[in-house]
Design a protein around this motif. Structure first.
Motif, PDB file in Angstrom:
ATOM      1  N   ILE A 133      11.151  -2.332  -3.837  1.00 56.00           N
ATOM      2  CA  ILE A 133      10.877  -3.555  -3.076  1.00 56.00           C
ATOM      3  C   ILE A 133      10.172  -3.219  -1.766  1.00 56.00           C
ATOM      4  CG2 ILE A 133      11.935  -5.464  -1.812  1.00 56.00           C
ATOM      5  CD1 ILE A 133      14.125  -5.515  -3.965  1.00 56.00           C
ATOM      6  N   VAL A 134      10.710  -2.243  -1.035  1.00 55.96           N
ATOM      7  CA  VAL A 134      10.085  -1.844   0.235  1.00 55.96           C
ATOM      8  C   VAL A 134       8.686  -1.300  -0.002  1.00 55.96           C
ATOM      9  CG1 VAL A 134      10.261  -0.279   2.206  1.00 55.96           C
ATOM     10  CG2 VAL A 134      12.313  -1.396   1.331  1.00 55.96           C
ATOM     11  N   GLY A 135       8.514  -0.509  -1.067  1.00 54.62           N
ATOM     12  CA  GLY A 135       7.189   0.027  -1.391  1.00 54.62           C
ATOM     13  C   GLY A 135       6.191  -1.075  -1.712  1.00 54.62           C
ATOM     14  N   GLY A 136       6.652  -2.084  -2.468  1.00 55.32           N
ATOM     15  CA  GLY A 136       5.777  -3.212  -2.803  1.00 55.32           C
ATOM     16  C   GLY A 136       5.341  -3.980  -1.569  1.00 55.32           C
ATOM     17  N   ILE A 137       6.290  -4.223  -0.661  1.00 54.61           N
ATOM     18  CA  ILE A 137       5.958  -4.918   0.585  1.00 54.61           C
ATOM     19  C   ILE A 137       4.971  -4.095   1.405  1.00 54.61           C
ATOM     20  CG2 ILE A 137       6.892  -5.731   2.790  1.00 54.61           C
ATOM     21  CD1 ILE A 137       9.485  -6.409   1.304  1.00 54.61           C
ATOM     22  N   SER A 138       5.144  -2.778   1.439  1.00 52.83           N
ATOM     23  CA  SER A 138       4.250  -1.898   2.191  1.00 52.83           C
ATOM     24  C   SER A 138       2.827  -1.960   1.646  1.00 52.83           C
ATOM     25  CB  SER A 138       4.765  -0.452   2.136  1.00 52.83           C
ATOM     26  OG  SER A 138       6.083  -0.365   2.638  1.00 52.83           O
ATOM     27  N   ILE A 139       2.724  -1.914   0.315  1.00 57.36           N
ATOM     28  CA  ILE A 139       1.398  -2.005  -0.318  1.00 57.36           C
ATOM     29  C   ILE A 139       0.756  -3.345   0.000  1.00 57.36           C
ATOM     30  CG2 ILE A 139       0.220  -2.137  -2.545  1.00 57.36           C
ATOM     31  CD1 ILE A 139       2.309  -0.129  -3.601  1.00 57.36           C
ATOM     32  N   PHE A 140       1.550  -4.414  -0.058  1.00 61.10           N
ATOM     33  CA  PHE A 140       1.040  -5.752   0.261  1.00 61.10           C
ATOM     34  C   PHE A 140       0.500  -5.799   1.692  1.00 61.10           C
ATOM     35  CE2 PHE A 140       1.747  -9.999   2.032  1.00 61.10           C
ATOM     36  CZ  PHE A 140       0.992 -10.770   1.157  1.00 61.10           C
ATOM     37  N   CYS A 141       1.222  -5.178   2.642  1.00 58.22           N
ATOM     38  CA  CYS A 141       0.789  -5.164   4.046  1.00 58.22           C
ATOM     39  C   CYS A 141      -0.518  -4.400   4.219  1.00 58.22           C
ATOM     40  CB  CYS A 141       1.873  -4.547   4.930  1.00 58.22           C
ATOM     41  SG  CYS A 141       3.335  -5.583   5.141  1.00 58.22           S
ATOM     42  N   LEU A 142      -0.645  -3.263   3.546  1.00 59.82           N
ATOM     43  CA  LEU A 142      -1.862  -2.453   3.655  1.00 59.82           C
ATOM     44  C   LEU A 142      -3.057  -3.181   3.052  1.00 59.82           C
ATOM     45  CD1 LEU A 142      -0.394   1.059   2.788  1.00 59.82           C
ATOM     46  CD2 LEU A 142      -1.153   0.266   5.027  1.00 59.82           C
ATOM     47  N   ILE A 143      -2.830  -3.840   1.919  1.00 57.59           N
ATOM     48  CA  ILE A 143      -3.905  -4.627   1.300  1.00 57.59           C
ATOM     49  C   ILE A 143      -4.287  -5.796   2.210  1.00 57.59           C
ATOM     50  CG2 ILE A 143      -4.500  -6.135  -0.634  1.00 57.59           C
ATOM     51  CD1 ILE A 143      -2.754  -4.341  -2.404  1.00 57.59           C
ATOM     52  N   GLY A 144      -3.278  -6.418   2.820  1.00 60.57           N
ATOM     53  CA  GLY A 144      -3.546  -7.529   3.732  1.00 60.57           C
ATOM     54  C   GLY A 144      -4.360  -7.099   4.936  1.00 60.57           C
ATOM     55  N   ALA A 145      -4.044  -5.930   5.499  1.00 57.66           N
ATOM     56  CA  ALA A 145      -4.797  -5.412   6.649  1.00 57.66           C
ATOM     57  C   ALA A 145      -6.243  -5.170   6.267  1.00 57.66           C
ATOM     58  CB  ALA A 145      -4.158  -4.124   7.159  1.00 57.66           C
ATOM     59  N   SER A 146      -6.457  -4.588   5.099  1.00 57.60           N
ATOM     60  CA  SER A 146      -7.819  -4.332   4.621  1.00 57.60           C
ATOM     61  C   SER A 146      -8.577  -5.637   4.404  1.00 57.60           C
ATOM     62  CB  SER A 146      -7.770  -3.532   3.314  1.00 57.60           C
ATOM     63  OG  SER A 146      -9.059  -3.333   2.800  1.00 57.60           O
ATOM     64  N   SER A 147      -7.885  -6.638   3.866  1.00 56.62           N
ATOM     65  CA  SER A 147      -8.523  -7.932   3.607  1.00 56.62           C
ATOM     66  C   SER A 147      -8.951  -8.615   4.908  1.00 56.62           C
ATOM     67  CB  SER A 147      -7.552  -8.835   2.835  1.00 56.62           C
ATOM     68  OG  SER A 147      -8.098 -10.119   2.628  1.00 56.62           O
ATOM     69  N   VAL A 148      -8.080  -8.560   5.917  1.00 57.56           N
ATOM     70  CA  VAL A 148      -8.416  -9.162   7.214  1.00 57.56           C
ATOM     71  C   VAL A 148      -9.639  -8.469   7.825  1.00 57.56           C
ATOM     72  CG1 VAL A 148      -7.634  -9.511   9.594  1.00 57.56           C
ATOM     73  CG2 VAL A 148      -6.076  -9.949   7.695  1.00 57.56           C
ATOM     74  N   ASN A 149      -9.667  -7.137   7.757  1.00 61.99           N
ATOM     75  CA  ASN A 149     -10.802  -6.394   8.299  1.00 61.99           C
ATOM     76  C   ASN A 149     -12.098  -6.730   7.568  1.00 61.99           C
ATOM     77  OD1 ASN A 149      -9.759  -4.890  10.469  1.00 61.99           O
ATOM     78  ND2 ASN A 149      -8.809  -3.426   9.076  1.00 61.99           N
ATOM     79  N   ARG A 203     -12.830  -9.557   6.042  1.00 61.60           N
ATOM     80  CA  ARG A 203     -13.249 -10.913   6.429  1.00 61.60           C
ATOM     81  C   ARG A 203     -13.890 -10.900   7.818  1.00 61.60           C
ATOM     82  NH1 ARG A 203      -8.251 -12.476   4.163  1.00 61.60           N
ATOM     83  NH2 ARG A 203      -7.343 -12.777   6.246  1.00 61.60           N
ATOM     84  N   ARG A 204     -13.282 -10.146   8.736  1.00 63.28           N
ATOM     85  CA  ARG A 204     -13.835 -10.074  10.088  1.00 63.28           C
ATOM     86  C   ARG A 204     -15.206  -9.410  10.093  1.00 63.28           C
ATOM     87  NH1 ARG A 204      -8.692  -8.509  14.028  1.00 63.28           N
ATOM     88  NH2 ARG A 204      -7.538 -10.461  13.719  1.00 63.28           N
ATOM     89  N   ASN A 205     -15.345  -8.335   9.316  1.00 67.32           N
ATOM     90  CA  ASN A 205     -16.639  -7.645   9.252  1.00 67.32           C
ATOM     91  C   ASN A 205     -17.710  -8.534   8.635  1.00 67.32           C
ATOM     92  OD1 ASN A 205     -15.625  -5.329  10.407  1.00 67.32           O
ATOM     93  ND2 ASN A 205     -15.181  -4.323   8.464  1.00 67.32           N
ATOM     94  N   ALA A 206     -17.313  -9.322   7.624  1.00 62.74           N
ATOM     95  CA  ALA A 206     -18.263 -10.247   6.997  1.00 62.74           C
ATOM     96  C   ALA A 206     -18.716 -11.311   7.997  1.00 62.74           C
ATOM     97  CB  ALA A 206     -17.629 -10.909   5.775  1.00 62.74           C
ATOM     98  N   ALA A 207     -17.767 -11.826   8.782  1.00 64.88           N
ATOM     99  CA  ALA A 207     -18.116 -12.828   9.801  1.00 64.88           C
ATOM    100  C   ALA A 207     -19.019 -12.232  10.865  1.00 64.88           C
ATOM    101  CB  ALA A 207     -16.840 -13.386  10.436  1.00 64.88           C
ATOM    102  N   LEU A 208     -18.719 -10.988  11.267  1.00 64.90           N
ATOM    103  CA  LEU A 208     -19.539 -10.313  12.271  1.00 64.90           C
ATOM    104  C   LEU A 208     -20.951 -10.086  11.756  1.00 64.90           C
ATOM    105  CD1 LEU A 208     -19.721  -8.866  15.021  1.00 64.90           C
ATOM    106  CD2 LEU A 208     -18.923  -6.792  13.885  1.00 64.90           C
ATOM    107  N   ALA A 209     -21.058  -9.659  10.486  1.00 61.66           N
ATOM    108  CA  ALA A 209     -22.365  -9.417   9.897  1.00 61.66           C
ATOM    109  C   ALA A 209     -23.177 -10.716   9.815  1.00 61.66           C
ATOM    110  CB  ALA A 209     -22.214  -8.804   8.503  1.00 61.66           C
ATOM    111  N   THR A 210     -22.514 -11.822   9.465  1.00 61.67           N
ATOM    112  CA  THR A 210     -23.199 -13.118   9.388  1.00 61.67           C
ATOM    113  C   THR A 210     -23.703 -13.553  10.765  1.00 61.67           C
ATOM    114  OG1 THR A 210     -21.810 -13.794   7.525  1.00 61.67           O
ATOM    115  CG2 THR A 210     -22.948 -15.529   8.736  1.00 61.67           C
ATOM    116  N   ALA A 211     -22.841 -13.410  11.772  1.00 64.97           N
ATOM    117  CA  ALA A 211     -23.235 -13.773  13.130  1.00 64.97           C
ATOM    118  C   ALA A 211     -24.397 -12.920  13.611  1.00 64.97           C
ATOM    119  CB  ALA A 211     -22.043 -13.629  14.078  1.00 64.97           C
ATOM    120  N   TYR A 212     -24.356 -11.626  13.279  1.00 68.41           N
ATOM    121  CA  TYR A 212     -25.430 -10.719  13.683  1.00 68.41           C
ATOM    122  C   TYR A 212     -26.731 -11.113  13.006  1.00 68.41           C
ATOM    123  CZ  TYR A 212     -28.048  -6.418  14.445  1.00 68.41           C
ATOM    124  OH  TYR A 212     -29.018  -5.518  14.792  1.00 68.41           O
TER     125      TYR A 212
END
Length: 254
Positions: A81-97, A99-108
Protein backbone atom coordinates in the motif's frame (compact mmCIF):
# COMPACT_ATOMS: atom_id res chain seq x y z
CA UNK A 1 -7.83 34.10 15.73
CA UNK A 2 -10.70 35.59 13.68
CA UNK A 3 -12.19 33.94 10.59
CA UNK A 4 -10.68 36.47 8.18
CA UNK A 5 -7.16 35.81 9.46
CA UNK A 6 -7.73 32.06 9.36
CA UNK A 7 -8.96 32.24 5.75
CA UNK A 8 -5.89 34.27 4.81
CA UNK A 9 -3.55 31.69 6.34
CA UNK A 10 -5.42 28.84 4.67
CA UNK A 11 -5.27 30.60 1.30
CA UNK A 12 -1.51 31.20 1.62
CA UNK A 13 -0.90 27.58 2.60
CA UNK A 14 -3.01 26.34 -0.31
CA UNK A 15 -1.18 28.62 -2.77
CA UNK A 16 2.23 27.55 -1.47
CA UNK A 17 1.33 23.85 -1.68
CA UNK A 18 0.07 24.27 -5.24
CA UNK A 19 3.22 26.15 -6.25
CA UNK A 20 5.54 23.54 -4.75
CA UNK A 21 3.40 20.48 -5.43
CA UNK A 22 6.02 18.70 -7.61
CA UNK A 23 8.66 19.03 -4.89
CA UNK A 24 6.19 17.95 -2.19
CA UNK A 25 4.99 14.93 -4.19
CA UNK A 26 8.55 13.92 -5.07
CA UNK A 27 9.59 14.16 -1.41
CA UNK A 28 6.61 12.08 -0.29
CA UNK A 29 7.31 9.54 -3.03
CA UNK A 30 10.97 9.13 -2.07
CA UNK A 31 10.16 8.92 1.64
CA UNK A 32 7.44 6.38 0.84
CA UNK A 33 9.84 4.20 -1.13
CA UNK A 34 12.29 4.17 1.76
CA UNK A 35 9.47 3.37 4.18
CA UNK A 36 8.27 0.57 1.88
CA UNK A 37 11.71 -1.06 1.96
CA UNK A 38 11.92 -0.78 5.76
CA UNK A 39 8.41 -2.19 6.25
CA UNK A 40 9.14 -5.08 3.90
CA UNK A 41 12.31 -5.96 5.81
CA UNK A 42 10.46 -5.84 9.14
CA UNK A 43 7.63 -8.00 7.75
CA UNK A 44 10.00 -10.72 6.54
CA UNK A 45 10.57 -12.47 9.94
CA UNK A 46 6.83 -12.80 10.47
CA UNK A 47 6.41 -14.07 6.92
CA UNK A 48 9.13 -16.67 7.45
CA UNK A 49 7.45 -17.77 10.67
CA UNK A 50 4.12 -18.24 8.89
CA UNK A 51 5.84 -20.23 6.17
CA UNK A 52 7.44 -22.49 8.77
CA UNK A 53 4.04 -23.00 10.44
CA UNK A 54 2.57 -23.93 7.10
CA UNK A 55 5.39 -26.44 6.54
CA UNK A 56 4.64 -28.01 9.91
CA UNK A 57 0.97 -28.15 9.01
CA UNK A 58 1.73 -29.99 5.76
CA UNK A 59 4.57 -31.94 7.38
CA UNK A 60 7.00 -31.05 4.63
CA UNK A 61 10.38 -29.32 4.33
CA UNK A 62 9.52 -27.57 1.06
CA UNK A 63 6.26 -25.79 0.23
CA UNK A 64 5.05 -25.27 -3.33
CA UNK A 65 5.46 -21.69 -4.54
CA UNK A 66 1.72 -21.03 -4.49
CA UNK A 67 1.40 -22.22 -0.89
CA UNK A 68 4.42 -20.12 0.14
CA UNK A 69 2.82 -17.00 -1.34
CA UNK A 70 -0.52 -17.79 0.32
CA UNK A 71 1.18 -18.18 3.68
CA UNK A 72 3.19 -14.95 3.60
CA UNK A 73 1.48 -12.43 1.31
CA UNK A 74 -0.65 -10.76 4.00
CA UNK A 75 2.52 -9.66 5.82
CA UNK A 76 3.44 -7.45 2.90
CA UNK A 77 0.08 -5.72 2.40
CA UNK A 78 1.11 -2.55 4.32
CA UNK A 79 4.36 -2.36 2.33
CA UNK A 80 2.46 -2.75 -0.95
CA UNK A 81 0.00 0.00 0.00
CA UNK A 82 2.76 2.45 0.95
CA UNK A 83 4.70 1.53 -2.20
CA UNK A 84 1.63 2.12 -4.37
CA UNK A 85 1.02 5.53 -2.81
CA UNK A 86 4.70 6.42 -3.34
CA UNK A 87 4.54 5.48 -7.02
CA UNK A 88 1.33 7.51 -7.39
CA UNK A 89 3.07 10.56 -5.84
CA UNK A 90 6.09 10.27 -8.14
CA UNK A 91 3.88 9.92 -11.20
CA UNK A 92 1.83 12.90 -10.02
CA UNK A 93 4.96 15.05 -9.62
CA UNK A 94 6.08 14.14 -13.13
CA UNK A 95 2.62 14.91 -14.52
CA UNK A 96 2.53 18.36 -12.89
CA UNK A 97 5.99 19.17 -14.28
CA UNK A 98 4.96 18.06 -17.76
CA UNK A 99 1.85 20.26 -17.68
CA UNK A 100 3.85 23.25 -16.46
CA UNK A 101 6.52 22.75 -19.12
CA UNK A 102 3.84 22.47 -21.81
CA UNK A 103 2.26 25.73 -20.62
CA UNK A 104 5.66 27.43 -20.55
CA UNK A 105 6.46 26.22 -24.06
CA UNK A 106 3.09 27.50 -25.34
CA UNK A 107 3.61 30.90 -23.72
CA UNK A 108 7.12 31.09 -25.16
CA UNK A 109 5.88 30.19 -28.65
CA UNK A 110 3.18 32.88 -28.50
CA UNK A 111 5.61 35.55 -27.32
CA UNK A 112 8.16 34.52 -29.96
CA UNK A 113 5.52 34.74 -32.69
CA UNK A 114 4.42 38.18 -31.46
CA UNK A 115 8.04 39.39 -31.36
CA UNK A 116 8.70 38.14 -34.90
CA UNK A 117 5.60 39.95 -36.21
CA UNK A 118 6.68 43.11 -34.40
CA UNK A 119 10.19 42.96 -35.87
CA UNK A 120 8.85 42.45 -39.36
CA UNK A 121 6.51 45.41 -38.98
CA UNK A 122 9.35 47.59 -37.66
CA UNK A 123 11.49 46.78 -40.72
CA UNK A 124 8.53 47.44 -42.99
CA UNK A 125 7.81 50.78 -41.32
CA UNK A 126 11.24 52.34 -40.84
CA UNK A 127 13.40 50.35 -43.29
CA UNK A 128 16.28 47.93 -42.83
CA UNK A 129 19.01 50.55 -42.25
CA UNK A 130 17.13 52.32 -39.47
CA UNK A 131 16.12 48.98 -37.98
CA UNK A 132 19.81 48.01 -37.86
CA UNK A 133 20.52 51.32 -36.15
CA UNK A 134 17.98 50.38 -33.49
CA UNK A 135 19.67 46.99 -33.07
CA UNK A 136 23.05 48.64 -32.69
CA UNK A 137 21.63 50.98 -30.07
CA UNK A 138 20.23 48.03 -28.12
CA UNK A 139 23.59 46.24 -28.35
CA UNK A 140 25.31 49.36 -27.02
CA UNK A 141 22.91 49.51 -24.06
CA UNK A 142 23.60 45.85 -23.27
CA UNK A 143 27.35 46.24 -22.91
CA UNK A 144 26.91 49.55 -21.08
CA UNK A 145 24.63 47.81 -18.58
CA UNK A 146 27.18 44.99 -18.21
CA UNK A 147 30.57 46.77 -18.11
CA UNK A 148 33.44 44.59 -19.22
CA UNK A 149 35.64 45.81 -16.36
CA UNK A 150 33.17 44.26 -13.91
CA UNK A 151 32.87 40.92 -15.67
CA UNK A 152 35.07 37.92 -16.35
CA UNK A 153 36.46 37.66 -19.87
CA UNK A 154 36.54 34.05 -21.03
CA UNK A 155 39.68 33.21 -22.98
CA UNK A 156 39.17 30.72 -25.81
CA UNK A 157 41.47 29.44 -28.54
CA UNK A 158 39.18 30.94 -31.19
CA UNK A 159 40.68 34.42 -31.48
CA UNK A 160 41.54 37.65 -29.70
CA UNK A 161 38.54 39.87 -30.49
CA UNK A 162 36.43 40.83 -27.47
CA UNK A 163 32.89 39.46 -27.90
CA UNK A 164 29.68 39.64 -25.88
CA UNK A 165 26.93 37.01 -25.98
CA UNK A 166 23.58 38.74 -25.46
CA UNK A 167 21.82 35.58 -24.22
CA UNK A 168 24.20 34.45 -21.49
CA UNK A 169 25.69 37.90 -20.79
CA UNK A 170 29.25 36.58 -21.10
CA UNK A 171 32.33 38.30 -22.49
CA UNK A 172 34.80 36.12 -24.34
CA UNK A 173 37.66 36.28 -26.84
CA UNK A 174 36.99 34.96 -30.32
CA UNK A 175 36.99 35.85 -34.00
CA UNK A 176 34.04 36.77 -36.21
CA UNK A 177 35.16 34.49 -39.05
CA UNK A 178 35.48 31.51 -36.72
CA UNK A 179 32.07 32.23 -35.19
CA UNK A 180 30.51 32.40 -38.67
CA UNK A 181 32.27 29.15 -39.61
CA UNK A 182 30.85 27.46 -36.49
CA UNK A 183 27.37 28.71 -37.38
CA UNK A 184 27.66 27.35 -40.93
CA UNK A 185 28.86 23.96 -39.68
CA UNK A 186 26.03 23.73 -37.12
CA UNK A 187 23.45 24.72 -39.74
CA UNK A 188 24.71 21.97 -42.04
CA UNK A 189 24.47 19.56 -39.12
CA UNK A 190 20.94 20.76 -38.38
CA UNK A 191 19.84 19.98 -41.94
CA UNK A 192 20.72 16.35 -41.22
CA UNK A 193 19.83 16.00 -37.54
CA UNK A 194 16.90 18.50 -37.52
CA UNK A 195 17.88 20.32 -34.32
CA UNK A 196 20.81 21.89 -32.46
CA UNK A 197 20.93 22.94 -28.80
CA UNK A 198 22.16 26.31 -27.63
CA UNK A 199 24.91 24.47 -25.74
CA UNK A 200 26.07 22.92 -29.03
CA UNK A 201 26.57 26.45 -30.32
CA UNK A 202 28.36 27.52 -27.14
CA UNK A 203 30.67 24.52 -27.38
CA UNK A 204 31.61 25.37 -30.95
CA UNK A 205 32.55 28.96 -30.08
CA UNK A 206 34.53 27.91 -27.01
CA UNK A 207 32.08 28.68 -24.19
CA UNK A 208 31.01 26.41 -21.33
CA UNK A 209 27.54 24.91 -21.19
CA UNK A 210 24.76 26.69 -19.31
CA UNK A 211 21.54 25.43 -17.75
CA UNK A 212 19.58 27.58 -20.22
CA UNK A 213 21.59 26.06 -23.06
CA UNK A 214 20.08 22.64 -22.32
CA UNK A 215 16.54 23.97 -22.55
CA UNK A 216 16.89 26.14 -25.65
CA UNK A 217 17.89 25.35 -29.20
CA UNK A 218 17.04 25.58 -32.89
CA UNK A 219 14.89 23.32 -35.03
CA UNK A 220 15.23 23.25 -38.81
CA UNK A 221 11.45 23.70 -39.17
CA UNK A 222 11.65 27.10 -37.45
CA UNK A 223 14.78 28.44 -39.09
CA UNK A 224 18.53 27.98 -39.04
CA UNK A 225 20.92 29.72 -36.65
CA UNK A 226 21.18 33.36 -37.68
CA UNK A 227 23.39 35.62 -35.57
CA UNK A 228 23.50 39.40 -35.96
CA UNK A 229 26.86 41.06 -35.23
CA UNK A 230 27.12 44.61 -33.92
CA UNK A 231 30.46 46.32 -33.28
CA UNK A 232 30.47 48.51 -30.18
CA UNK A 233 33.00 50.03 -27.78
CA UNK A 234 33.18 48.41 -24.35
CA UNK A 235 33.98 51.02 -21.68
CA UNK A 236 34.11 53.52 -24.52
CA UNK A 237 37.47 52.32 -25.80
CA UNK A 238 37.69 48.56 -26.45
CA UNK A 239 36.11 47.26 -29.68
CA UNK A 240 33.55 44.61 -28.81
CA UNK A 241 31.54 42.32 -31.08
CA UNK A 242 27.99 41.87 -29.72
CA UNK A 243 26.18 38.67 -30.73
CA UNK A 244 22.41 38.89 -31.10
CA UNK A 245 20.11 36.23 -32.49
CA UNK A 246 17.88 36.94 -35.49
CA UNK A 247 16.32 33.51 -35.05
CA UNK A 248 16.00 33.06 -31.29
CA UNK A 249 16.57 29.61 -29.77
CA UNK A 250 13.35 28.15 -28.41
CA UNK A 251 11.98 25.64 -25.92
CA UNK A 252 11.06 22.12 -27.10
CA UNK A 253 13.40 22.56 -30.07
CA UNK A 254 13.88 18.80 -30.36
Amino acid sequence: MNKKCFRGIARNVRTSMKKHSPEILTGIGIAGMITTAIMAVRATPKALMLIEEKKDEYETDELPTVETVKAAWTCYIPSAIVGGISIFCLIGASSVNLRRNAALATAYALSESALKEYQEKVVETIGEKKEQTVRDSIAKDRINNNPVNQREIIITDKGETLCYDSLSGRYFKSNIDKIKKSINELNRQMLTENYISLNDFYYEIGLDNTKLGNMLGWNVDHGLIDVDFSTQLANGETPCLVLDYQVAPQYDYY
